[in-house]
Motif scaffolding. Structure first.
Motif, PDB file in Angstrom:
ATOM      1  N   THR A   1     -21.405 -30.787   6.190  1.00  0.00           N
ATOM      2  CA  THR A   1     -21.033 -32.195   6.342  1.00  0.00           C
ATOM      3  C   THR A   1     -21.426 -32.704   7.725  1.00  0.00           C
ATOM      4  O   THR A   1     -21.971 -33.794   7.869  1.00  0.00           O
ATOM      5  CB  THR A   1     -19.514 -32.363   6.117  1.00  0.00           C
ATOM      6  OG1 THR A   1     -19.191 -31.791   4.842  1.00  0.00           O
ATOM      7  CG2 THR A   1     -19.109 -33.830   6.117  1.00  0.00           C
TER       8      THR A   1
ATOM      9  N   GLU B   1     -23.861 -35.711   8.752  1.00  0.00           N
ATOM     10  CA  GLU B   1     -23.405 -36.781   9.646  1.00  0.00           C
ATOM     11  C   GLU B   1     -24.312 -36.910  10.882  1.00  0.00           C
ATOM     12  O   GLU B   1     -24.558 -38.017  11.361  1.00  0.00           O
ATOM     13  CB  GLU B   1     -21.933 -36.553  10.043  1.00  0.00           C
ATOM     14  CG  GLU B   1     -20.999 -36.833   8.858  1.00  0.00           C
ATOM     15  CD  GLU B   1     -19.531 -36.487   9.104  1.00  0.00           C
ATOM     16  OE1 GLU B   1     -18.683 -36.962   8.342  1.00  0.00           O
ATOM     17  OE2 GLU B   1     -19.239 -35.733  10.052  1.00  0.00           O
TER      18      GLU B   1
ATOM     19  N   MET C   1     -12.730 -28.234  -2.653  1.00  0.00           N
ATOM     20  CA  MET C   1     -12.813 -29.568  -2.048  1.00  0.00           C
ATOM     21  C   MET C   1     -14.058 -29.742  -1.176  1.00  0.00           C
ATOM     22  O   MET C   1     -14.465 -30.861  -0.898  1.00  0.00           O
ATOM     23  CB  MET C   1     -11.548 -29.851  -1.225  1.00  0.00           C
ATOM     24  CG  MET C   1     -10.304 -29.984  -2.083  1.00  0.00           C
ATOM     25  SD  MET C   1     -10.510 -31.258  -3.349  1.00  0.00           S
ATOM     26  CE  MET C   1      -9.800 -30.445  -4.764  1.00  0.00           C
ATOM     27  N   GLN C   2     -14.649 -28.629  -0.741  1.00  0.00           N
ATOM     28  CA  GLN C   2     -15.889 -28.746   0.045  1.00  0.00           C
ATOM     29  C   GLN C   2     -17.006 -29.366  -0.790  1.00  0.00           C
ATOM     30  O   GLN C   2     -17.909 -30.012  -0.264  1.00  0.00           O
ATOM     31  CB  GLN C   2     -16.328 -27.374   0.593  1.00  0.00           C
ATOM     32  CG  GLN C   2     -15.283 -26.659   1.434  1.00  0.00           C
ATOM     33  CD  GLN C   2     -14.625 -27.543   2.465  1.00  0.00           C
ATOM     34  OE1 GLN C   2     -15.309 -28.216   3.243  1.00  0.00           O
ATOM     35  NE2 GLN C   2     -13.297 -27.572   2.484  1.00  0.00           N
ATOM     36  N   MET C   3     -16.934 -29.170  -2.093  1.00  0.00           N
ATOM     37  CA  MET C   3     -17.938 -29.781  -2.984  1.00  0.00           C
ATOM     38  C   MET C   3     -17.851 -31.303  -2.897  1.00  0.00           C
ATOM     39  O   MET C   3     -18.861 -31.997  -2.807  1.00  0.00           O
ATOM     40  CB  MET C   3     -17.710 -29.333  -4.432  1.00  0.00           C
ATOM     41  CG  MET C   3     -17.934 -27.856  -4.680  1.00  0.00           C
ATOM     42  SD  MET C   3     -17.309 -27.311  -6.299  1.00  0.00           S
ATOM     43  CE  MET C   3     -18.326 -28.279  -7.419  1.00  0.00           C
ATOM     44  N   ALA C   4     -16.620 -31.814  -2.923  1.00  0.00           N
ATOM     45  CA  ALA C   4     -16.428 -33.268  -2.870  1.00  0.00           C
ATOM     46  C   ALA C   4     -16.791 -33.796  -1.478  1.00  0.00           C
ATOM     47  O   ALA C   4     -17.430 -34.837  -1.341  1.00  0.00           O
ATOM     48  CB  ALA C   4     -14.981 -33.606  -3.209  1.00  0.00           C
ATOM     49  N   LYS C   5     -16.387 -33.033  -0.456  1.00  0.00           N
ATOM     50  CA  LYS C   5     -16.606 -33.471   0.923  1.00  0.00           C
ATOM     51  C   LYS C   5     -18.101 -33.595   1.232  1.00  0.00           C
ATOM     52  O   LYS C   5     -18.559 -34.625   1.751  1.00  0.00           O
ATOM     53  CB  LYS C   5     -15.957 -32.444   1.859  1.00  0.00           C
ATOM     54  CG  LYS C   5     -15.948 -32.804   3.301  1.00  0.00           C
ATOM     55  CD  LYS C   5     -14.976 -31.908   4.066  1.00  0.00           C
ATOM     56  CE  LYS C   5     -15.712 -30.829   4.803  1.00  0.00           C
ATOM     57  NZ  LYS C   5     -14.772 -29.946   5.533  1.00  0.00           N
TER      58      LYS C   5
ATOM     59  N   SER D   1     -20.607 -33.783  -0.897  1.00  0.00           N
ATOM     60  CA  SER D   1     -21.264 -34.764  -1.764  1.00  0.00           C
ATOM     61  C   SER D   1     -20.978 -36.183  -1.304  1.00  0.00           C
ATOM     62  O   SER D   1     -21.836 -37.065  -1.402  1.00  0.00           O
ATOM     63  CB  SER D   1     -20.803 -34.584  -3.217  1.00  0.00           C
ATOM     64  OG  SER D   1     -21.064 -33.277  -3.655  1.00  0.00           O
ATOM     65  N   ALA D   2     -19.757 -36.408  -0.796  1.00  0.00           N
ATOM     66  CA  ALA D   2     -19.401 -37.732  -0.290  1.00  0.00           C
ATOM     67  C   ALA D   2     -20.254 -38.068   0.933  1.00  0.00           C
ATOM     68  O   ALA D   2     -20.714 -39.206   1.095  1.00  0.00           O
ATOM     69  CB  ALA D   2     -17.915 -37.778   0.065  1.00  0.00           C
ATOM     70  N   ALA D   3     -20.502 -37.063   1.782  1.00  0.00           N
ATOM     71  CA  ALA D   3     -21.353 -37.294   2.955  1.00  0.00           C
ATOM     72  C   ALA D   3     -22.776 -37.646   2.503  1.00  0.00           C
ATOM     73  O   ALA D   3     -23.439 -38.497   3.098  1.00  0.00           O
ATOM     74  CB  ALA D   3     -21.355 -36.062   3.854  1.00  0.00           C
TER      75      ALA D   3
ATOM     76  N   ALA E   1     -23.544 -39.231  -0.126  1.00  0.00           N
ATOM     77  CA  ALA E   1     -23.536 -40.618  -0.611  1.00  0.00           C
ATOM     78  C   ALA E   1     -23.855 -41.558   0.552  1.00  0.00           C
ATOM     79  O   ALA E   1     -24.610 -42.525   0.409  1.00  0.00           O
ATOM     80  CB  ALA E   1     -22.178 -40.954  -1.226  1.00  0.00           C
ATOM     81  N   LYS E   2     -23.299 -41.231   1.723  1.00  0.00           N
ATOM     82  CA  LYS E   2     -23.564 -42.060   2.913  1.00  0.00           C
ATOM     83  C   LYS E   2     -25.023 -41.950   3.347  1.00  0.00           C
ATOM     84  O   LYS E   2     -25.642 -42.937   3.736  1.00  0.00           O
ATOM     85  CB  LYS E   2     -22.661 -41.626   4.078  1.00  0.00           C
ATOM     86  CG  LYS E   2     -21.204 -41.997   3.866  1.00  0.00           C
ATOM     87  CD  LYS E   2     -20.429 -41.975   5.166  1.00  0.00           C
ATOM     88  CE  LYS E   2     -19.066 -42.625   4.979  1.00  0.00           C
ATOM     89  NZ  LYS E   2     -18.331 -42.764   6.238  1.00  0.00           N
TER      90      LYS E   2
ATOM     91  N   LYS F   1     -27.557 -41.275   1.499  1.00  0.00           N
ATOM     92  CA  LYS F   1     -28.362 -41.984   0.500  1.00  0.00           C
ATOM     93  C   LYS F   1     -28.323 -43.491   0.765  1.00  0.00           C
ATOM     94  O   LYS F   1     -29.362 -44.150   0.760  1.00  0.00           O
ATOM     95  CB  LYS F   1     -27.806 -41.669  -0.892  1.00  0.00           C
ATOM     96  CG  LYS F   1     -28.719 -42.078  -2.031  1.00  0.00           C
ATOM     97  CD  LYS F   1     -28.085 -41.666  -3.374  1.00  0.00           C
ATOM     98  CE  LYS F   1     -28.950 -42.063  -4.545  1.00  0.00           C
ATOM     99  NZ  LYS F   1     -30.250 -41.361  -4.536  1.00  0.00           N
TER     100      LYS F   1
ATOM    101  N   SER G   1     -22.847 -29.157  -6.357  1.00  0.00           N
ATOM    102  CA  SER G   1     -22.619 -30.219  -5.368  1.00  0.00           C
ATOM    103  C   SER G   1     -23.951 -30.537  -4.694  1.00  0.00           C
ATOM    104  O   SER G   1     -24.881 -30.953  -5.387  1.00  0.00           O
ATOM    105  CB  SER G   1     -21.497 -29.840  -4.395  1.00  0.00           C
ATOM    106  OG  SER G   1     -21.741 -28.624  -3.750  1.00  0.00           O
TER     107      SER G   1
END
Lengths: 282, 316
Positions: free
Chosen positions: A145, A149, A177-181, A183-185, A187-188, A190, A211
């Motif tokens: 992540t 960033e 939860m690292q999968m969600a974390k 993947s959310a990063a 998204a940013k 992208k 992920s």
């Protein structure tokens, strides 16, 4: 009964002419069954010079082969996993962490660096499969992540080179939860229009595949790498059938539209240089 | 509902209830005080057992055949439900249901895993294990919700994503991964309710929410206790030990900041009283939805990002 009596001496094994072959000098290639000098394979980035079989390669060796001048700046190397659940199977998680760290090499299963590929500054996270099967816990998720960033902040492309058995069970829900974390990063990243390239090497399975590893603008696989969501054994046990030949290998995934291309390790640097230049409009 | 299905650890309750049944069938009025006494004995026993469930026992409760499933919540809590089918690419996955509905009169998008109760329905629902088209249907509905500015409510109850040949060929991993990324950037409120088994990536793929609520005896983990036991102990029957190690209970998980609230179940488990369970869940949803409606789309996305961003335990 003299017929049966041996009147000549038999063939004797000579004890003197044995040449001692040092352990590991030769390697029999599982791809082509040729016996090759181990050194020859090593010098060829762990790729068989005869048939192109890809052996697993240490992460830092791979980085050297990809980055300009073979140099980079490492980030977040000090992050270490903790046994916050007091997880114990046959050994405690803390013990596993300690012994793996003590072996030298990495402090966890991913190394995050900044380096240039054909003069394009890039954030790269690369898995170390030797560290607990490249499994993803808090540290791996956090480091990836942070790489993403940093890419966002410095407006640089991000590459993740995966080799992982999936989520780290010893961190239970937080490894999930690292999968969600991560993947959310992504998204940013992208939304910011920055390229993300996922390189899938042998093996990439489970929560890592499900992920970031499947979310590349480009998904690039190494030849014949095992890539999948569920492990082959789990699938066989579930459906009670033998799996088709080549199932979950790079070529199979290419056939089913899951990866963009299969690239040999020997060509990886050139390919990355080309696509990164185009994606960053240089 | 069908006849009570007792779990292994409910044996003392089963015996007492059987005795009560026998006394009742005698129909003698002089037995009524004895029945009452036994009844209160049952209640105490049940309270005692359910207040002290082990993690492994909670996993059994979470998987109980009569536990309320998504369609039960929809029936009890929503009106005007219109189920929407299909991923527009391959098919309609019956292990995930979803559609438009009203919650307190307000239009919402509701999506959840669906299990079956009898053998035929279990097979039809693939035991609540979705294929990629299930996750792609869910994503289509999530994006529709965003388009029409509707809050999203999901119900999570799956052993996991289906591990099959077709699932791999159609990109199970890609479907889950895409949902994780896309859910992170949806501009509408998302409330996730873990109602039974939160089975790894197959659960998470519809569980990236602003608020995550979890029923008291539900479980949520990276792998099932049996799967974990098979890998780490090389013995699939060591599920009990693995459940203790994985700490998948709601009470464990709230400590780690993964969920926001534990929703209480009736004594004896959610399967004993669908009405009470669904209403308890409904009032929690109502409360959180009211809070989220105060947020702007940008705040909702950032709130969700920071929530998952903080899920880390390590030494720096």
């Amino acid at each position: 009964m003299s017929w049966f009596k041996r009147d000549k001496t038999g063939i004797e094994k000579s004890n003197t002419k044995h040449v001692k072959v040092p352990e590991g000098l030769w390697t029999k290639c599982p791809g082509c069954s040729e016996s090759l000098l181990t050194q020859e394979i090593e010098e060829n980035l762990q790729v068989c010079p005869k048939c192109g079989h890809h052996y697993r390669i240490a992460p830092r060796k791979r980085l050297q082969s990809i980055l300009d001048n073979g140099t980079w700046q490492e980030f977040d190397a000090e992050l270490t996993s903790v046994d916050f659940l007091d997880f114990k199977d046959t050994k405690s998680y803390q013990e596993r962490i300690n012994t793996t760290v003590a072996k030298g090499g990495s402090r966890d299963a991913v190394i995050c660096v900044e380096g240039s590929i054909k003069e394009i500054a890039t954030q790269i996270a690369i898995f170390d499969f030797a560290f607990m099967g490249g499994s993803m816990g808090s540290v791996v998720g956090e480091k990836i992540t942070r790489s993403i960033e940093r890419g966002l902040e410095k407006k640089q492309p991000v590459i993740v080179i995966s080799a992982s058995g999936g989520a780290r069970m010893q961190e239970s829900i937080l490894s999930l939860m690292q999968m969600a974390k991560t993947s959310a990063a992504l998204a940013k990243l992208k939304a910011a229009g920055l390229p993300f390239i996922s390189i899938l090497t042998d093996p990439t399975t489970g929560g890592v595949t499900a992920s970031f590893a499947m979310l590349g603008d480009l998904n690039i696989a190494e030849p014949k790498a095992l890539i999948g969501f569920a492990g082959p054994r789990v699938i066989e046990q579930t459906i009670r059938q033998k799996l088709p030949a080549g199932f979950q290998r790079s070529e199979y995934l290419l056939d089913h539209g899951m990866v963009d291309m299969i690239v040999s390790r020997l060509e990886m640097r050139d390919t990355l240089g080309q696509v990164l230049a185009m994606l960053t409009r240089q | 509902m069908a006849a009570t299905v007792y779990m292994e650890f409910e044996k003392p309750i089963a015996e007492l209830e059987k005795k009560i049944e026998e006394l009742r069938s005698l129909g003698a009025s002089e037995m009524s005080t004895e029945i009452d006494a036994l009844q209160s004995c049952v209640e105490t026993k049940r309270q005692e057992i359910f207040n002290n469930l082990s993690r492994w026992q909670k996993a059994q409760v979470a998987r109980h055949i009569n536990r309320p499933f998504t369609l039960d919540y929809i029936q009890h809590l929503f009106t005007d439900f219109n189920e929407l089918h299909g991923d527009r690419n391959f098919g309609d996955d019956h292990a995930i249901v979803g559609g438009l509905a009203r919650f307190d009169g307000q239009p919402v998008m509701v999506v959840g895993h669906q299990k079956g109760r009898d053998t035929k329905e279990k097979v039809f629902r693939n035991f609540g294990m979705p294929n990629p088209e299930g996750y792609r249907k869910a994503l289509r509905l999530f994006q529709m919700a965003e388009q029409f500015n509707l809050p999203i409510i999901t119900f999570v109850d799956t052993p996991g994503a289906y591990p099959g040949i077709g699932a791999e060929e159609r990109g199970q991993a890609e479907a889950i991964a895409r949902n994780l990324r896309e859910m992170a950037s949806l501009t509408v409120p998302i409330i996730v309710c873990i109602t039974g088994e939160g089975g790894s990536g197959g659960a998470l793929a519809i569980a990236v929410g602003n608020r995550v609520l979890m029923l008291e005896h539900s479980v949520y983990a990276v792998i099932s206790p049996e799967g974990c036991a098979a890998i780490l102990w090389s013995d699939g029957t060591k599920g009990q030990q693995a459940a203790e190690a994985l700490k998948p209970a709601a009470q464990d998980i709230i400590e780690l900041g993964v969920i926001d609230e534990i929703v209480h179940e009736p004594v004896g488990g959610a399967h004993r009283d669908h009405e009470a369970t669904t209403q308890a869940m409904g009032s929690a949803i109502r409360r959180h939805l009211a809070e989220l409606k105060e947020m702007t789309p940008e705040q909702l996305v950032e709130d969700r990002y920071q929530k998952f961003r903080a899920m880390t335990r390590m030494a720096e």
